[in-house]
Design a protein around this motif. Sequence first.
Motif, PDB file in Angstrom:
ATOM      1  N   MET A 183       7.238  -5.255 -17.112  1.00 17.99           N
ATOM      2  CA  MET A 183       6.437  -6.339 -16.303  1.00 17.99           C
ATOM      3  C   MET A 183       5.261  -5.337 -15.583  1.00 17.99           C
ATOM      4  O   MET A 183       5.759  -4.619 -14.988  1.00 17.99           O
ATOM      5  N   ILE A 184       4.019  -5.946 -15.672  1.00 21.93           N
ATOM      6  CA  ILE A 184       3.158  -5.247 -14.953  1.00 21.93           C
ATOM      7  C   ILE A 184       3.029  -5.789 -13.684  1.00 21.93           C
ATOM      8  O   ILE A 184       2.990  -6.928 -13.331  1.00 21.93           O
ATOM      9  N   LYS A 185       3.161  -4.969 -12.665  1.00 20.23           N
ATOM     10  CA  LYS A 185       3.223  -5.472 -11.416  1.00 20.23           C
ATOM     11  C   LYS A 185       1.609  -5.504 -10.566  1.00 20.23           C
ATOM     12  O   LYS A 185       0.787  -5.027 -11.132  1.00 20.23           O
ATOM     13  N   ASN A 186       1.797  -6.310  -9.579  1.00 21.53           N
ATOM     14  CA  ASN A 186       0.330  -6.349  -8.682  1.00 21.53           C
ATOM     15  C   ASN A 186       0.174  -5.287  -8.063  1.00 21.53           C
ATOM     16  O   ASN A 186       1.012  -4.348  -7.773  1.00 21.53           O
ATOM     17  N   VAL A 187      -0.972  -5.407  -7.091  1.00 16.59           N
ATOM     18  CA  VAL A 187      -1.152  -4.483  -6.244  1.00 16.59           C
ATOM     19  C   VAL A 187      -0.200  -4.289  -5.137  1.00 16.59           C
ATOM     20  O   VAL A 187       0.193  -3.229  -4.841  1.00 16.59           O
ATOM     21  N   HIS A 188       0.344  -5.366  -4.514  1.00 14.25           N
ATOM     22  CA  HIS A 188       1.539  -5.506  -3.545  1.00 14.25           C
ATOM     23  C   HIS A 188       2.599  -4.690  -4.140  1.00 14.25           C
ATOM     24  O   HIS A 188       3.403  -3.767  -3.554  1.00 14.25           O
ATOM     25  N   GLY A 189       3.035  -4.888  -5.789  1.00 18.84           N
ATOM     26  CA  GLY A 189       4.310  -4.500  -6.112  1.00 18.84           C
ATOM     27  C   GLY A 189       3.891  -2.934  -6.296  1.00 18.84           C
ATOM     28  O   GLY A 189       5.029  -1.841  -6.159  1.00 18.84           O
ATOM     29  N   ASN A 190       2.892  -2.607  -6.660  1.00 21.13           N
ATOM     30  CA  ASN A 190       2.526  -0.916  -6.833  1.00 21.13           C
ATOM     31  C   ASN A 190       2.642  -0.201  -5.613  1.00 21.13           C
ATOM     32  O   ASN A 190       3.052   0.874  -5.571  1.00 21.13           O
ATOM     33  N   THR A 191       2.130  -0.723  -4.636  1.00 29.08           N
ATOM     34  CA  THR A 191       2.367  -0.157  -3.384  1.00 29.08           C
ATOM     35  C   THR A 191       3.533  -0.135  -2.728  1.00 29.08           C
ATOM     36  O   THR A 191       3.874   1.071  -2.179  1.00 29.08           O
ATOM     37  N   VAL A 192       4.478  -1.187  -2.911  1.00 34.64           N
ATOM     38  CA  VAL A 192       5.966  -1.074  -2.565  1.00 34.64           C
ATOM     39  C   VAL A 192       6.504  -0.144  -3.368  1.00 34.64           C
ATOM     40  O   VAL A 192       7.214   0.709  -2.754  1.00 34.64           O
ATOM     41  N   ASP A 193       6.394   0.243  -4.659  1.00 37.73           N
ATOM     42  CA  ASP A 193       6.812   1.007  -5.321  1.00 37.73           C
ATOM     43  C   ASP A 193       6.282   2.578  -4.800  1.00 37.73           C
ATOM     44  O   ASP A 193       7.353   3.443  -4.857  1.00 37.73           O
ATOM     45  N   ALA A 210       8.559   7.337  -2.754  1.00 38.32           N
ATOM     46  CA  ALA A 210       8.528   8.508  -1.898  1.00 38.32           C
ATOM     47  C   ALA A 210       9.638   8.330  -0.820  1.00 38.32           C
ATOM     48  O   ALA A 210      10.184   9.716  -0.507  1.00 38.32           O
ATOM     49  N   ILE A 211      10.014   7.521  -0.160  1.00 37.59           N
ATOM     50  CA  ILE A 211      11.120   7.374   0.905  1.00 37.59           C
ATOM     51  C   ILE A 211      12.546   7.793   0.127  1.00 37.59           C
ATOM     52  O   ILE A 211      13.013   8.797   0.695  1.00 37.59           O
ATOM     53  N   VAL A 212      12.894   6.986  -1.269  1.00 40.29           N
ATOM     54  CA  VAL A 212      14.130   7.600  -1.607  1.00 40.29           C
ATOM     55  C   VAL A 212      14.089   8.841  -2.066  1.00 40.29           C
ATOM     56  O   VAL A 212      15.189   9.574  -2.161  1.00 40.29           O
ATOM     57  N   ALA A 213      12.797   9.537  -2.574  1.00 41.71           N
ATOM     58  CA  ALA A 213      12.874  10.793  -2.863  1.00 41.71           C
ATOM     59  C   ALA A 213      12.817  11.849  -1.991  1.00 41.71           C
ATOM     60  O   ALA A 213      12.880  13.211  -2.295  1.00 41.71           O
ATOM     61  N   GLY A 214      12.831  11.300  -0.646  1.00 45.17           N
ATOM     62  CA  GLY A 214      12.893  12.369   0.434  1.00 45.17           C
ATOM     63  C   GLY A 214      11.580  13.015   0.856  1.00 45.17           C
ATOM     64  O   GLY A 214      11.734  13.825   1.686  1.00 45.17           O
ATOM     65  N   ARG A 215      10.461  12.361   0.419  1.00 47.36           N
ATOM     66  CA  ARG A 215       9.226  12.808   0.754  1.00 47.36           C
ATOM     67  C   ARG A 215       8.757  12.396   2.336  1.00 47.36           C
ATOM     68  O   ARG A 215       8.171  13.247   2.896  1.00 47.36           O
ATOM     69  N   TYR A 216       9.610  11.351   2.784  1.00 47.04           N
ATOM     70  CA  TYR A 216       9.372  10.879   4.205  1.00 47.04           C
ATOM     71  C   TYR A 216      10.918  11.202   4.668  1.00 47.04           C
ATOM     72  O   TYR A 216      11.741  10.243   4.192  1.00 47.04           O
ATOM     73  N   ALA A 217      11.235  12.075   5.503  1.00 42.51           N
ATOM     74  CA  ALA A 217      12.571  12.244   5.991  1.00 42.51           C
ATOM     75  C   ALA A 217      13.172  11.061   6.957  1.00 42.51           C
ATOM     76  O   ALA A 217      12.251  10.294   7.419  1.00 42.51           O
ATOM     77  N   PRO A 218      14.482  10.776   6.767  1.00 44.79           N
ATOM     78  CA  PRO A 218      14.853   9.820   7.722  1.00 44.79           C
ATOM     79  C   PRO A 218      14.564  10.087   9.177  1.00 44.79           C
ATOM     80  O   PRO A 218      14.530  11.255   9.523  1.00 44.79           O
ATOM     81  N   GLY A 219      13.983   9.164   9.989  1.00 42.42           N
ATOM     82  CA  GLY A 219      13.539   9.075  11.392  1.00 42.42           C
ATOM     83  C   GLY A 219      12.160   9.621  11.584  1.00 42.42           C
ATOM     84  O   GLY A 219      11.675   9.275  12.442  1.00 42.42           O
ATOM     85  N   ALA A 220      11.563  10.043  10.379  1.00 41.52           N
ATOM     86  CA  ALA A 220      10.082  10.205  10.399  1.00 41.52           C
ATOM     87  C   ALA A 220       9.419   8.929  10.262  1.00 41.52           C
ATOM     88  O   ALA A 220       9.824   7.806   9.686  1.00 41.52           O
ATOM     89  N   SER A 221       8.142   9.033  10.545  1.00 42.24           N
ATOM     90  CA  SER A 221       7.066   7.849  10.497  1.00 42.24           C
ATOM     91  C   SER A 221       6.541   7.890   9.131  1.00 42.24           C
ATOM     92  O   SER A 221       6.151   9.275   8.726  1.00 42.24           O
ATOM     93  N   ILE A 222       6.102   6.994   8.481  1.00 39.73           N
ATOM     94  CA  ILE A 222       5.237   7.027   7.533  1.00 39.73           C
ATOM     95  C   ILE A 222       3.834   7.188   8.027  1.00 39.73           C
ATOM     96  O   ILE A 222       3.720   6.876   8.901  1.00 39.73           O
ATOM     97  N   PRO A 223       2.932   7.419   7.036  1.00 38.41           N
ATOM     98  CA  PRO A 223       1.572   7.652   7.550  1.00 38.41           C
ATOM     99  C   PRO A 223       0.901   6.269   7.947  1.00 38.41           C
ATOM    100  O   PRO A 223       1.520   5.111   7.757  1.00 38.41           O
ATOM    101  N   PRO A 224       0.080   6.171   9.019  1.00 41.24           N
ATOM    102  CA  PRO A 224      -0.348   5.114   9.704  1.00 41.24           C
ATOM    103  C   PRO A 224      -1.252   4.375   8.635  1.00 41.24           C
ATOM    104  O   PRO A 224      -1.452   4.851   7.793  1.00 41.24           O
ATOM    105  N   GLU A 225      -1.332   2.903   8.901  1.00 38.76           N
ATOM    106  CA  GLU A 225      -2.228   2.121   8.076  1.00 38.76           C
ATOM    107  C   GLU A 225      -3.381   2.872   7.350  1.00 38.76           C
ATOM    108  O   GLU A 225      -3.648   2.741   6.238  1.00 38.76           O
ATOM    109  N   PRO A 226      -4.500   3.170   8.396  1.00 35.20           N
ATOM    110  CA  PRO A 226      -5.697   3.837   7.740  1.00 35.20           C
ATOM    111  C   PRO A 226      -5.494   4.738   6.701  1.00 35.20           C
ATOM    112  O   PRO A 226      -6.255   4.697   5.659  1.00 35.20           O
ATOM    113  N   LEU A 227      -4.859   5.568   6.835  1.00 43.09           N
ATOM    114  CA  LEU A 227      -4.442   6.809   5.903  1.00 43.09           C
ATOM    115  C   LEU A 227      -3.654   6.267   4.535  1.00 43.09           C
ATOM    116  O   LEU A 227      -4.246   6.715   3.581  1.00 43.09           O
ATOM    117  N   LEU A 228      -2.750   5.177   4.757  1.00 44.72           N
ATOM    118  CA  LEU A 228      -2.367   4.634   3.496  1.00 44.72           C
ATOM    119  C   LEU A 228      -3.344   3.881   2.876  1.00 44.72           C
ATOM    120  O   LEU A 228      -3.177   3.831   1.474  1.00 44.72           O
TER     121      LEU A 228
END
Length: 246
Positions: free
Chosen positions: A1-11, A16-34
Amino acid sequence: MIKNVHGNTVDHLGEAIVAGRYAPGASIPPEPLLCEELGVSRTVVREAVKSLIAKGLVTSGPKVGTRVLTSDHWNWFDPDVIVWQSKSGFTPEFLRDLQDLRRVVEPAAVRMAAERATPEDILDIEAAYEGMRRAVEEGGDYVTHDLRFHQGLLRASRNRMLVQMSKALGALLRTSFEISTSRKDGPKNSLPLHRAVLDAVIAHNPARAEKAIVVLIDGAREDIETVLASRKRLPRLNLPARHLPA
């Protein structure tokens, strides 16, 4: 199934979170950077973060930003979380937890199925079994029919909570079946074990059905331990199900 922009962003963020690129307790990048990194609007980022909160991956609040939660908060019944984990690699602990869950849930559900299955339930399970048999004898998609077989058993329990669980367990069960299928002659050897479960349900014999499903689950556990010991590459659930050769 082809995902839309929202689905791709969630993916993107979920992987990244599940792979550990953002460690537990760390903040993900702020909205402007994302927004800049992903080429999406702030609205898309905010909706994606809401989805991740619902899946238990992050928490968000004023002044603290959006922070990554430890894996014990993640919703392991969410198919997206399971797919993301498969892409970053299943751990032996995860796979053993899955087998423990099956050992707890399925025998009780199959016992109820043997007591309560309707003729329509049995027809559905038989159709799934026939699909498995054809895949073994002629080649094809064994895993999808195997999944339908087990979900059919859970539905046949006629317990509304187990029926809901059958939907949630789909990605988890496919994980087990993909690994078992990767073993030489794994599907061929498991086919008579599935037949024993089906025959016991048709006979409305709860004790025999429960015993048969325990044999099947314990066989799957042995398959998984063998594959783990061999250090074979484990399946990725974002790819189509493995097909057996003709």
